[in-house]
Design an enzyme around this catalytic site. Structure first.
Site, PDB file in Angstrom:
ATOM      1  CG  HIS A  19      61.676  54.086  21.338  1.00 43.81           C
ATOM      2  ND1 HIS A  19      61.234  54.943  20.375  1.00 43.81           N
ATOM      3  CD2 HIS A  19      62.717  53.409  20.790  1.00 43.81           C
ATOM      4  CE1 HIS A  19      61.973  54.808  19.282  1.00 43.81           C
ATOM      5  NE2 HIS A  19      62.883  53.866  19.512  1.00 43.81           N
ATOM      6  CB  ALA A  20      56.808  55.952  20.695  1.00 43.42           C
TER       7      ALA A  20
END
Length: 89
Positions: A15-16
């Site tokens: 994820h980010a």
């Protein structure tokens, strides 16, 4: 060209925050670096490409590097993934 198959271990996958860490590390190397998941291949130096892949916990990816520092790049990126992308479990 060198490559290695690894399994993503951290809880939320790429994820980010861990994707940004991965891309930042990839960009330190001169070699062309790619991530492959199933039939998709993206540049490991592209935050959007990495995030679009949707790599979750337990996903098997192949990290591929080609260039003058390919071995160092591969080792560093594999180590990052194997160490939960720098996140707590």
């Amino acid at each position: 060209m060198v490559y290695k198959k690894v399994v993503v271990q951290n809880k939320l996958g790429l994820h980010a925050r861990p994707a940004a860490r991965f891309v930042e590390l990839a960009n330190r190397f001169k070699s062309d670096i790619y991530i492959k998941k199933e039939t998709a291949t993206v540049s490991a130096k592209s935050i959007m490409g990495v995030m679009v892949m949707g790599v979750n916990k337990g996903a098997e990816i192949i990290i591929e590097a080609s260039g003058s520092d390919e071995q160092e790049a591969l080792e560093a990126l594999v180590e990052l993934v194997e160490n939960s992308l720098g996140e707590e479990e």
